[in-house]
Design a protein around this motif. Structure first.
Motif, PDB file in Angstrom:
ATOM      1  N   GLU A 172    -107.673 -56.252 140.371  1.00 52.91           N
ATOM      2  CA  GLU A 172    -107.692 -56.200 141.892  1.00 52.91           C
ATOM      3  C   GLU A 172    -107.065 -57.640 142.224  1.00 52.91           C
ATOM      4  OE1 GLU A 172    -111.320 -54.888 143.410  1.00 52.91           O
ATOM      5  OE2 GLU A 172    -111.103 -52.866 142.758  1.00 52.91           O
ATOM      6  N   ARG A 173    -107.786 -58.639 141.798  1.00 47.92           N
ATOM      7  CA  ARG A 173    -107.323 -59.869 142.240  1.00 47.92           C
ATOM      8  C   ARG A 173    -105.871 -60.371 141.561  1.00 47.92           C
ATOM      9  NH1 ARG A 173    -112.781 -63.764 141.703  1.00 47.92           N
ATOM     10  NH2 ARG A 173    -114.094 -62.182 142.750  1.00 47.92           N
ATOM     11  N   ARG A 194    -103.520 -58.705 144.134  1.00 46.73           N
ATOM     12  CA  ARG A 194    -103.398 -59.658 145.164  1.00 46.73           C
ATOM     13  C   ARG A 194    -102.518 -60.847 144.940  1.00 46.73           C
ATOM     14  NH1 ARG A 194    -106.014 -64.287 146.445  1.00 46.73           N
ATOM     15  NH2 ARG A 194    -106.458 -64.702 148.879  1.00 46.73           N
ATOM     16  N   PHE A 229    -108.827 -68.259 142.703  1.00 46.44           N
ATOM     17  CA  PHE A 229    -109.665 -66.887 142.799  1.00 46.44           C
ATOM     18  C   PHE A 229    -109.621 -66.051 141.943  1.00 46.44           C
ATOM     19  CE2 PHE A 229    -109.904 -62.764 144.925  1.00 46.44           C
ATOM     20  CZ  PHE A 229    -111.108 -63.066 145.503  1.00 46.44           C
ATOM     21  N   HIS A 230    -108.311 -65.884 141.428  1.00 44.86           N
ATOM     22  CA  HIS A 230    -108.075 -65.077 139.945  1.00 44.86           C
ATOM     23  C   HIS A 230    -108.761 -65.573 138.645  1.00 44.86           C
ATOM     24  CE1 HIS A 230    -105.671 -63.549 136.433  1.00 44.86           C
ATOM     25  NE2 HIS A 230    -105.960 -62.443 137.095  1.00 44.86           N
ATOM     26  N   GLN A 265    -112.590 -65.120 137.884  1.00 46.56           N
ATOM     27  CA  GLN A 265    -112.796 -63.647 137.224  1.00 46.56           C
ATOM     28  C   GLN A 265    -112.142 -63.775 135.733  1.00 46.56           C
ATOM     29  OE1 GLN A 265    -114.615 -61.663 138.632  1.00 46.56           O
ATOM     30  NE2 GLN A 265    -114.426 -59.826 136.895  1.00 46.56           N
TER      31      GLN A 265
END
Length: 238
Positions: free
Chosen positions: A175-176, A179, A210-211, A214
């Protein structure tokens, strides 16, 4: 059963049968008792053979299950290694962008563009396990009949816990990545970045971070999974 025939014999003797006739009856009772004994022994032997056959079938089924698990986990391990090899350059690229280089895009444009390309232009892979052997044993409830309970428990825990978390973490990572890919779809299509200033470069790092958080956790989970796979395979071989 023997006492029953003994009572009949005693009754016949008490009734005063002729010696010859009484002897024939006694011989018959002995013969009948022997026949019954042989039948009982035969039944017990048949039951023992049947139990032995069932035990042997269970052992073969368990062996085939463990061999299937071993093969599946071996294939999984190979693919996890492949994914880790794709993750490592991204980890290194981000660390260099975020720590090792001064945040000056104008001075370090060529190197920064190259590192951004490694992180953003190179595709991502996430892991989904091969679970045919495990799911088949669970669906048929065969897994509960296997004798090596400790090993079976570790396999069940691995698939239901470790792999489940790994799949979930991979989905979050996807999901990241989606994005990030959407934000920089233009640059990915062109294969390069337009002229950036330090402010835009800093914003790109924020998006990547942000990626990256994770991704780093996912890398750790993959490495831990390999360690568990090795332990299970070693126990199967032992």
């Amino acid at each position: 059963m023997i006492s029953f025939f003994r009572k009949i014999r005693q009754k016949l003797l008490q009734e005063g049968l002729p010696a010859g006739q009484a002897g024939k009856v006694i011989n018959y009772l002995k013969y009948a008792t022997g026949e019954i004994f042989l039948v009982v022994v035969g039944i017990l032997i048949a039951l023992s053979i049947n139990n032995w056959n069932e035990t042997r079938k269970d052992q073969i089924a368990e062996g085939e299950f463990l061999e299937g698990i071993k093969n599946d986990l071996t294939e999984d391990r190979i693919y996890i290694e492949y994914i880790l090899n794709r993750i490592e350059p991204k980890i290194e690229a981000y660390n260099q962008l975020n720590k090792d280089l001064p945040l000056d895009y104008i001075i370090d444009k060529i190197e920064i563009d190259s590192l951004l390309g490694v992180y953003i232009f190179v595709g991502q892979r996430t892991f989904y396990p091969i679970s045919g052997s495990f799911q088949s044993a669970v669906a048929g409830n065969e897994i509960n009949t296997y004798k090596n309970k400790e090993l079976i428990r570790s396999i069940i825990k691995f698939y239901n816990s470790t792999y489940s978390r790994l799949i979930e973490n991979g989905q979050i990572l996807d999901e990241r990545w989606d994005r990030l890919s959407q934000i920089y779809s233009h640059q990915r299509r062109l294969g390069h970045f337009d002229q950036l200033n330090d402010t835009k470069f800093s914003l790109i790092l924020d998006d990547i971070h942000f990626h990256f958080v994770q991704l780093q956790g996912y890398q750790t989970s993959l490495i831990s999974s390999i360690e568990e796979i090795d332990r299970i395979i070693n126990n199967i071989e032992y």
